[in-house]
Structures are given as C-alpha cells and as structure tokens.
Design a protein around this motif. Structure first.
Motif, PDB file in Angstrom:
ATOM      1  N   LEU A  71     -10.388   4.963   5.206  1.00 41.31           N
ATOM      2  CA  LEU A  71      -8.999   4.779   5.634  1.00 41.31           C
ATOM      3  C   LEU A  71      -8.396   3.530   4.990  1.00 41.31           C
ATOM      4  CD1 LEU A  71      -6.693   5.731   7.484  1.00 41.31           C
ATOM      5  CD2 LEU A  71      -7.669   4.321   9.296  1.00 41.31           C
ATOM      6  N   GLN A  72      -9.173   2.469   4.931  1.00 37.60           N
ATOM      7  CA  GLN A  72      -8.723   1.231   4.298  1.00 37.60           C
ATOM      8  C   GLN A  72      -8.345   1.475   2.834  1.00 37.60           C
ATOM      9  OE1 GLN A  72     -11.725  -1.818   4.076  1.00 37.60           O
ATOM     10  NE2 GLN A  72     -10.295  -3.417   3.442  1.00 37.60           N
ATOM     11  N   LYS A  73      -9.189   2.244   2.145  1.00 37.83           N
ATOM     12  CA  LYS A  73      -8.922   2.550   0.737  1.00 37.83           C
ATOM     13  C   LYS A  73      -7.710   3.462   0.590  1.00 37.83           C
ATOM     14  CE  LYS A  73     -11.234   4.467  -3.361  1.00 37.83           C
ATOM     15  NZ  LYS A  73     -12.468   5.133  -3.858  1.00 37.83           N
ATOM     16  N   SER A  74      -7.607   4.481   1.459  1.00 34.04           N
ATOM     17  CA  SER A  74      -6.490   5.440   1.370  1.00 34.04           C
ATOM     18  C   SER A  74      -5.145   4.758   1.591  1.00 34.04           C
ATOM     19  CB  SER A  74      -6.675   6.554   2.401  1.00 34.04           C
ATOM     20  OG  SER A  74      -7.868   7.265   2.171  1.00 34.04           O
ATOM     21  N   LEU A  75      -5.105   3.827   2.559  1.00 36.84           N
ATOM     22  CA  LEU A  75      -3.840   3.164   2.899  1.00 36.84           C
ATOM     23  C   LEU A  75      -3.672   1.817   2.191  1.00 36.84           C
ATOM     24  CD1 LEU A  75      -3.662   3.877   6.750  1.00 36.84           C
ATOM     25  CD2 LEU A  75      -2.761   5.234   4.858  1.00 36.84           C
ATOM     26  N   ASN A  76      -4.656   1.470   1.341  1.00 35.39           N
ATOM     27  CA  ASN A  76      -4.597   0.222   0.577  1.00 35.39           C
ATOM     28  C   ASN A  76      -4.429  -0.997   1.495  1.00 35.39           C
ATOM     29  OD1 ASN A  76      -4.709  -1.258  -1.806  1.00 35.39           O
ATOM     30  ND2 ASN A  76      -2.477  -1.183  -2.107  1.00 35.39           N
ATOM     31  N   LEU A  77      -5.283  -1.075   2.517  1.00 39.37           N
ATOM     32  CA  LEU A  77      -5.196  -2.158   3.497  1.00 39.37           C
ATOM     33  C   LEU A  77      -6.027  -3.360   3.049  1.00 39.37           C
ATOM     34  CD1 LEU A  77      -5.718  -0.018   6.734  1.00 39.37           C
ATOM     35  CD2 LEU A  77      -3.553  -0.656   5.665  1.00 39.37           C
ATOM     36  N   LYS A  78      -5.583  -4.561   3.422  1.00 41.18           N
ATOM     37  CA  LYS A  78      -6.317  -5.783   3.072  1.00 41.18           C
ATOM     38  C   LYS A  78      -7.599  -5.912   3.899  1.00 41.18           C
ATOM     39  CE  LYS A  78      -2.117  -8.361   1.871  1.00 41.18           C
ATOM     40  NZ  LYS A  78      -1.246  -9.502   2.260  1.00 41.18           N
ATOM     41  N   GLU A  79      -7.506  -5.495   5.175  1.00 38.42           N
ATOM     42  CA  GLU A  79      -8.644  -5.637   6.084  1.00 38.42           C
ATOM     43  C   GLU A  79      -9.133  -4.279   6.554  1.00 38.42           C
ATOM     44  OE1 GLU A  79      -8.395  -9.112   9.007  1.00 38.42           O
ATOM     45  OE2 GLU A  79      -6.272  -8.635   8.675  1.00 38.42           O
ATOM     46  N   LEU A  80     -10.391  -4.237   6.981  1.00 42.69           N
ATOM     47  CA  LEU A  80     -10.936  -3.019   7.582  1.00 42.69           C
ATOM     48  C   LEU A  80     -10.234  -2.789   8.921  1.00 42.69           C
ATOM     49  CD1 LEU A  80     -13.286  -0.969   6.967  1.00 42.69           C
ATOM     50  CD2 LEU A  80     -14.620  -2.258   8.640  1.00 42.69           C
ATOM     51  N   PRO A  81      -9.617  -1.613   9.137  1.00 44.69           N
ATOM     52  CA  PRO A  81      -8.837  -1.377  10.369  1.00 44.69           C
ATOM     53  C   PRO A  81      -9.732  -1.099  11.584  1.00 44.69           C
ATOM     54  CG  PRO A  81      -8.792   0.583   9.009  1.00 44.69           C
ATOM     55  CD  PRO A  81      -9.545  -0.451   8.226  1.00 44.69           C
ATOM     56  N   VAL A  82     -10.442  -2.128  12.022  1.00 48.99           N
ATOM     57  CA  VAL A  82     -11.336  -2.005  13.168  1.00 48.99           C
ATOM     58  C   VAL A  82     -10.538  -1.758  14.445  1.00 48.99           C
ATOM     59  CG1 VAL A  82     -13.029  -3.250  14.581  1.00 48.99           C
ATOM     60  CG2 VAL A  82     -13.111  -3.429  12.091  1.00 48.99           C
ATOM     61  N   HIS A  83      -9.360  -2.387  14.538  1.00 53.38           N
ATOM     62  CA  HIS A  83      -8.497  -2.299  15.726  1.00 53.38           C
ATOM     63  C   HIS A  83      -7.160  -1.689  15.278  1.00 53.38           C
ATOM     64  CE1 HIS A  83      -6.303  -4.745  19.128  1.00 53.38           C
ATOM     65  NE2 HIS A  83      -6.003  -3.462  19.135  1.00 53.38           N
ATOM     66  N   ILE A  84      -6.870  -0.474  15.780  1.00 55.52           N
ATOM     67  CA  ILE A  84      -5.631   0.236  15.420  1.00 55.52           C
ATOM     68  C   ILE A  84      -4.854   0.542  16.702  1.00 55.52           C
ATOM     69  CG2 ILE A  84      -4.636   2.194  14.172  1.00 55.52           C
ATOM     70  CD1 ILE A  84      -7.360   2.661  12.874  1.00 55.52           C
TER      71      ILE A  84
ATOM     72  N   LYS B 233      10.824 -10.620  13.334  1.00 54.21           N
ATOM     73  CA  LYS B 233      11.368 -11.569  14.317  1.00 54.21           C
ATOM     74  C   LYS B 233      10.251 -12.289  15.075  1.00 54.21           C
ATOM     75  CE  LYS B 233      15.734  -9.135  15.008  1.00 54.21           C
ATOM     76  NZ  LYS B 233      16.552  -8.318  15.940  1.00 54.21           N
ATOM     77  N   LEU B 234       9.116 -11.601  15.212  1.00 52.96           N
ATOM     78  CA  LEU B 234       7.957 -12.201  15.895  1.00 52.96           C
ATOM     79  C   LEU B 234       7.081 -13.010  14.937  1.00 52.96           C
ATOM     80  CD1 LEU B 234       6.938  -9.106  18.068  1.00 52.96           C
ATOM     81  CD2 LEU B 234       7.900 -11.245  18.935  1.00 52.96           C
ATOM     82  N   ASN B 235       7.487 -13.042  13.654  1.00 49.32           N
ATOM     83  CA  ASN B 235       6.752 -13.790  12.611  1.00 49.32           C
ATOM     84  C   ASN B 235       5.316 -13.284  12.388  1.00 49.32           C
ATOM     85  OD1 ASN B 235       8.880 -15.648  12.015  1.00 49.32           O
ATOM     86  ND2 ASN B 235       8.357 -16.776  13.891  1.00 49.32           N
ATOM     87  N   ILE B 236       5.119 -11.976  12.570  1.00 49.82           N
ATOM     88  CA  ILE B 236       3.779 -11.428  12.278  1.00 49.82           C
ATOM     89  C   ILE B 236       3.854 -10.301  11.253  1.00 49.82           C
ATOM     90  CG2 ILE B 236       2.748 -12.057  14.499  1.00 49.82           C
ATOM     91  CD1 ILE B 236       3.178  -9.158  15.409  1.00 49.82           C
ATOM     92  N   TYR B 237       5.036 -10.063  10.689  1.00 52.02           N
ATOM     93  CA  TYR B 237       5.158  -9.045   9.646  1.00 52.02           C
ATOM     94  C   TYR B 237       4.395  -9.523   8.406  1.00 52.02           C
ATOM     95  CZ  TYR B 237       7.178  -5.813   6.248  1.00 52.02           C
ATOM     96  OH  TYR B 237       7.345  -4.860   5.278  1.00 52.02           O
ATOM     97  N   GLY B 238       3.556  -8.674   7.870  1.00 48.03           N
ATOM     98  CA  GLY B 238       2.711  -9.071   6.733  1.00 48.03           C
ATOM     99  C   GLY B 238       1.316  -9.463   7.169  1.00 48.03           C
ATOM    100  N   LYS B 239       1.221  -9.986   8.412  1.00 46.92           N
ATOM    101  CA  LYS B 239      -0.107 -10.324   8.938  1.00 46.92           C
ATOM    102  C   LYS B 239      -0.807  -9.078   9.466  1.00 46.92           C
ATOM    103  CE  LYS B 239       1.310 -14.974  10.377  1.00 46.92           C
ATOM    104  NZ  LYS B 239       1.483 -15.882  11.534  1.00 46.92           N
ATOM    105  N   VAL B 240       0.016  -8.105   9.894  1.00 49.86           N
ATOM    106  CA  VAL B 240      -0.508  -6.846  10.431  1.00 49.86           C
ATOM    107  C   VAL B 240       0.048  -5.703   9.590  1.00 49.86           C
ATOM    108  CG1 VAL B 240      -0.650  -5.348  12.453  1.00 49.86           C
ATOM    109  CG2 VAL B 240      -0.531  -7.823  12.757  1.00 49.86           C
ATOM    110  N   ALA B 241      -0.820  -4.798   9.130  1.00 51.61           N
ATOM    111  CA  ALA B 241      -0.369  -3.632   8.367  1.00 51.61           C
ATOM    112  C   ALA B 241       0.285  -2.639   9.312  1.00 51.61           C
ATOM    113  CB  ALA B 241      -1.544  -2.983   7.658  1.00 51.61           C
ATOM    114  N   ILE B 242       1.318  -1.956   8.830  1.00 52.12           N
ATOM    115  CA  ILE B 242       2.030  -0.985   9.660  1.00 52.12           C
ATOM    116  C   ILE B 242       2.428   0.212   8.807  1.00 52.12           C
ATOM    117  CG2 ILE B 242       4.237  -2.206   9.329  1.00 52.12           C
ATOM    118  CD1 ILE B 242       4.996  -1.204  12.183  1.00 52.12           C
ATOM    119  N   VAL B 243       2.283   1.416   9.371  1.00 53.42           N
ATOM    120  CA  VAL B 243       2.693   2.653   8.687  1.00 53.42           C
ATOM    121  C   VAL B 243       3.369   3.560   9.692  1.00 53.42           C
ATOM    122  CG1 VAL B 243       0.842   2.579   6.957  1.00 53.42           C
ATOM    123  CG2 VAL B 243       0.476   3.811   9.104  1.00 53.42           C
ATOM    124  N   GLY B 244       4.133   4.520   9.181  1.00 54.58           N
ATOM    125  CA  GLY B 244       4.779   5.515  10.033  1.00 54.58           C
ATOM    126  C   GLY B 244       4.273   6.906   9.688  1.00 54.58           C
TER     127      GLY B 244
END
Length: 601
Positions: free
Chosen positions: A380-393, A480-491
């Motif tokens: 999943l990390q490779k498919s979505l090109n994520l920086k971190e392993l998505p242990v917590h989704i 606005k919460l200053n966490i955009y970029g720190k957490v990956a997000i998809v729709g």
C-alpha cells in the motif's frame, strides 16, 4: 582506493575472462565474482560511487586482498564461479537454498540392481534420476515399473558367490509373480540387466523406445504362434502406452529442450526448471537463491542454468527463457517464445515458480501473521507513494438520510486490521441538511484538533470517502491545523479503484488484484457500516420519543417502570391513580394525572 596494496594488484590484473575473490582482514573469502574483463570489473568496485547500494559499499570497505583465476571463455567463468561459491560459501554471495530432502529414484550399483525411492545421494556408483518435486509421482512411477518388469525388492546381497552357495529362498514376491527368483538362480543376470536398461530408458523419458521394442517382440511372438507370450507382451505394451498418455506431452514433435522461468522478491530469486525430453516433461524442479548483494536477474538466471545443467547432466541445445541470461553457452540457443508449444511450456514453468513463491510466502506468514500485514502495508505504501508505512489509518464517512440527523463516522485500522476500540462517531453540530463539504470540514477539524490537544499520535494515512471536493475541504482543514504534509491523505471516489491525491485532478487506478486495495475496500465498507448504524440509531431514538419525555419530574427510570408495567402511553393515560401510585409513588402519579388532564382540556 583503500590502499596502495590493492591499487597495485588491480593494476596488474589482466583484461581476460575469469573469476576474482575478495578477502577480508582475517584472510577469509567474502565474495566471489566472475567477469569477461577481470581488470575492468574489479576496478569498478573501487572507482564507482555506491550511494544507491549500501551492501556493495559495506563489501568494498571490508576488502583487504584480491586474488583471481583466468579461464578460457565466458562459459567456464560461470562454472568456476558456481563451484567456488559452493565450496567457499562467501558471506556476500547469493546462497542457493536447496531442499535436499526431495525424493529421487536410484538404480543401485549391485549385481542384480534394485530400483527404489531415496532421499540421499551417495557416490557409490549407483545411478540417480530426479530429484522429483512430488513424492506421490515417484511412488506412482515405481509402481508402474514394478508392474512392467519383475525386478527384486529385497535387500539381499545377491552376488554370484552368495547365490551359488544356496543360502537364500524365494519370498512372496516370487509366488505372486512380481519377481523371477534371481536369489536362487531362476533368473539369468543378462535378462535381468536387459530389464534394468529398459527401466533406465523410461526414467530418461524414452518410453517410445521401450514401447516400440515391446511391440516388435510381440509381433515376433505372434508370427511364431507363441500366443501366450505374445499376450503377456501385449499387456506390457498397453501398460506403457497408458503411461505415455498420462505424461505431459508437449506435441507430436520430439522436443529435447530445457525451460526456465524466473520470479523474485526483496530477499530471494526463484527459478523453475522444466526438462522436456522426446516431447514429454520428465523433470520439474524449483529452487531459490538468497540474495546478498544487488544481483541482476540476468546474472541469477545464468547461475541457475549452470546449476541445473550440471546437476541433471542436461545437454539441451535449446533453452527457453523469459529473458536473456548473462551468459553465452557454446552450441546453445536461447529462445524467448511468443507463441506455440514453447510459449505454453514457458507459461507452465512460470505458473510453477509463482506457486512456489506463493506457497513459501503463505508458510512464512502462517508462522508469523504480522509478516503478512507488514507486506500488504508495504504494498500500500508503494502504491500510494507514501513516505511512511501506514501502520495507523483513519477513514471518514458522512451519513444523512433525506437531510436529517447528519452524522459522521471515523474508523481506525492498525497494522491493516480494524481497531474497533478506537472507532469514533460524530453528531454534526454546525451543519443543517445534506452538505458533505461542511460536514467533512467540521469532523476533520474536531477529530484532529482533539488529537493534537491530547498529544495523541496522528495516523500515517487519512482516507476520506469522496472525490476531489471532499478531499480538498479536508486538506484545507488540515492546513489550518498545521498538520497538512505531516499526514498523508487521499480520497476515494464512488468507484473503489479511483484514488485521488491532494492537488492532483488525475486519479490513480489501483490494480484489482492487489491485496492493498482490499485494505482500502475494507476501510471504506467498515466506515460506511459504522456510520449508517450510528445514523439509524439516532433516527430511531427520535422516532421512539414518547409523550412522557415532556412531563417535568418524570425521568428515564420512571418511564422504564411505567412502560414495563402498562406497555404503552395509551394504557398509562387510562390507568387509575391507585395503579399509578403502586408503580411509581403518589407524587409522580399526581404529575402524570395532572399532565394528561391539562392536555385534554
């Protein structure tokens, strides 16, 4: 270069084919390699940057001495390398992981040879056929051989001297006509050996030769009017023909070729070998190499080809491969088929190597379930090109039916599995009617504003159920919460295979066969289920709201007692003061009687 000593060695290495050996400070060989040009290849280790290959960088840092062996041609370099690796087992070379327990068929080196199943290869002059990947196929083949030829199964020492001494007696096998009694001299040695030679032809795949020979003998017996013997030969002939029909026949053309297929993962390379003789597959064998460096697949396939040709004594002049290996063999042609029988053979071999890899993976994951979760999350990390392993989704789904009771659900997956104790639902407070964008804005803000205030860990991935619009609103809220970029997000769009990324209008279409897509599907389904269930509960509460809720002084426990006793509000209205007093006391009975009296007036 590490020092002048190594520089001087490299300067004097000839530009010829051969093998080189690297030694560490203890004088132990840590790597064996081959090269068409020794000097150029060895020099490249010390002159090139190895930033993208940390394993090579570590190897070079440990080299203290270099030795080399010159050979005549490229084929010999691979043969020599293969033998040196087997003998020395250097730390940084690929390791052939070979299951020595595979069964073989052995023709014993004896005066009256036995034909048996064995798992041990002993260099005593015996002849071995195999190994075979399926023990049942070996037993079936041996059963066929013993039906066809009456050879002994006992372990007696049948030397001419022992037989002449008359020490032995015939056993049950003789009486049921499955052995002709060589132990007491009833079967001549020449006749027995003739049967053994025919068995060798069958094991080599030359069953046509055996079939033709039996047929010719049968015809001769019939011409001499020896019909009883001819009938026995006919039974043998039909037995061989039946055996041939069950073999995997490629075509009517008598192919004599080798077929190889290749697969790999991060830690190992898997190679399947098919040996096709006279148009039938007589050998199927799969093995693996444990990777140690960044070996190319062409190099690993070449090693596998040399290993199999040496082990099984193959001299096939045609080798079917999925890609060209890193070796040219004298008098051998490589074929990458595009259609026809050879293409079918390559596909069959590919199925075998993939199944071997899958079986190995399933076996490992059954012993360690977390291994599978990690593998799927890496996918999943490779498919979505994520920086971190998505242990917590975390995944969000909004629900409002006919514009009423807008609610939202947040489901949490940890290590790819639902963590139900962490699920949350939200009654939407600032939105009236069906407005997914505003609902998403409120819920995302409430969820992550609280996590930040509590100092709780943020997820590695947020999934919102919706297309570009909902994703855009969620991203604005995270900013606005200053966490955009720190957490990956998809729709996720309406169709599950469409994944949208922030600030990208082109969706990603995930392969439906990927296991990582199943996590996304499970997330979305679980969020939808949890949200719908909560929404239904909210609506039900409103629908079952009774008139008793409007009476001041009547709480939940009192309502429960009344409904338990009278079953409905209608019966409570028609109850007498005494009946009500017995159930809830005089004071509360007066409140209920006065309320309904005022309502009627």
């Amino acid at each position: 270069m590490s020092n002048d000593y190594l520089k001087n060695i490299i300067k004097n290495i000839p530009e010829k084919p051969g093998c080189y050996q690297y030694y560490d400070d203890k004088g132990i060989v840590i790597y064996v390699g081959k090269a068409k040009n020794l000097r150029r290849r060895v020099s490249s280790y010390f002159t090139k940057s190895h930033d993208n290959s940390p394993k090579t960088r570590i190897l070079v840092s440990k080299i203290r001495d270099i030795r080399y062996i010159i050979v005549d041609n490229e084929e010999d370099t691979l043969l020599l390398e293969n033998n040196l690796i087997k003998e020395l087992q250097p730390r940084y070379n690929v390791l052939l992981k070979d299951d020595k327990s595979y069964p073989s068929i052995v023709i014993r080196n004896e005066y009256f040879p036995r034909v048996e199943l064995t798992r041990k290869i002993v260099k005593d002059g015996s002849q071995y056929f195999g190994p075979y990947s399926n023990v049942q196929s070996v037993k079936t083949l041996l059963e066929f051989i013993h039906k066809l030829y009456p050879i002994r199964t006992c372990s007696l020492n049948l030397t001419p001297e022992k037989i002449a001494e008359g020490k032995y007696k015939v056993c049950l096998e003789y009486h049921i006509k499955r052995c002709l009694g060589p132990c007491i001299g009833l079967q001549q040695h020449d006749a027995y050996i003739k049967n053994i030679e025919s068995i060798k032809q069958i094991l080599k795949g030359n069953s046509n030769l055996v079939s033709d020979e039996i047929y010719n003998q049968m015809q001769e017996m019939a011409e001499r009017h020896e019909f009883e013997e001819a009938n026995k030969l006919k039974e043998k002939y039909l037995l061989v023909e039946n055996f041939k029909s069950k073999s995997t026949v490629v075509s009517n053309i008598n192919y004599n070729i080798d077929v190889y297929s290749y697969d790999e993962d991060e830690n190992a390379a898997y190679i399947n070998y098919l040996n096709v003789h006279n148009g039938a597959i007589i050998q199927v064998y799969t093995f693996e190499y444990r990777k140690k460096m960044d070996e190319a697949k062409e190099e690993l396939l070449a090693m596998g080809i040399i290993e199999m040709r040496e082990r099984f004594g193959s001299s096939a002049k045609e080798i079917v491969v999925p890609f060209y290996p890193d070796i040219a063999l004298n008098g051998v042609e490589y074929i990458i088929p595009q259609r026809g029988d050879k293409k079918k053979l390559l596909l069959l071999s590919t199925q075998n190597v993939r199944q071997y890899k899958l079986d190995k993976l399933k076996k490992a994951e059954s012993l360690n379930p977390e291994q599978r979760s990690t593998r799927v999350l890496k996918e999943l990390q490779k498919s979505l090109n994520l920086k971190e392993l998505p242990v917590h989704i975390e995944c969000f789904d909004n629900s409002n039916i006919q514009g009423t009771n807008p609610v939202s659900a947040c489901v949490v997956f940890k290590m790819g599995k639902p963590s139900k104790k962490d699920y949350r639902h939200f009654n939407v407070k600032t939105v009236e009617g069906p407005n997914d964008f505003s609902t998403m804005r409120e819920v995302i803000h409430r969820r992550y504003h609280r996590l930040i205030e509590e100092g709780s860990p943020l997820p590695q991935l947020i999934v919102v159920d919706g297309g570009k619009g909902q994703l855009s609103v969620a991203c604005e809220t995270l900013e606005k919460l200053n966490i955009y970029g720190k957490v990956a997000i998809v729709g996720i769009a309406e169709r599950l295979e469409e994944i949208y990324f922030p600030k990208d209008s082109v969706p990603l279409y995930l392969d439906k066969n990927l296991e990582s897509l199943k996590i996304i599907q499970h997330l979305r389904d679980e969020a939808h289920r949890f949200g719908i269930t909560f929404h239904r509960n909210q609506r039900s509460k409103q629908q079952v709201k009774s008139e008793l809720d409007n009476i001041k002084g009547i709480g939940q426990e009192t309502k429960k007692s009344l409904l338990s006793k009278f079953k409905s509000v209608k019966r409570i209205k028609s109850a007498t003061k005494e009946e009500l007093t017995q159930t809830i006391g005089e004071h509360k009975a007066k409140l209920i009687i006065n309320y309904f009296a005022n309502e009627e007036s």
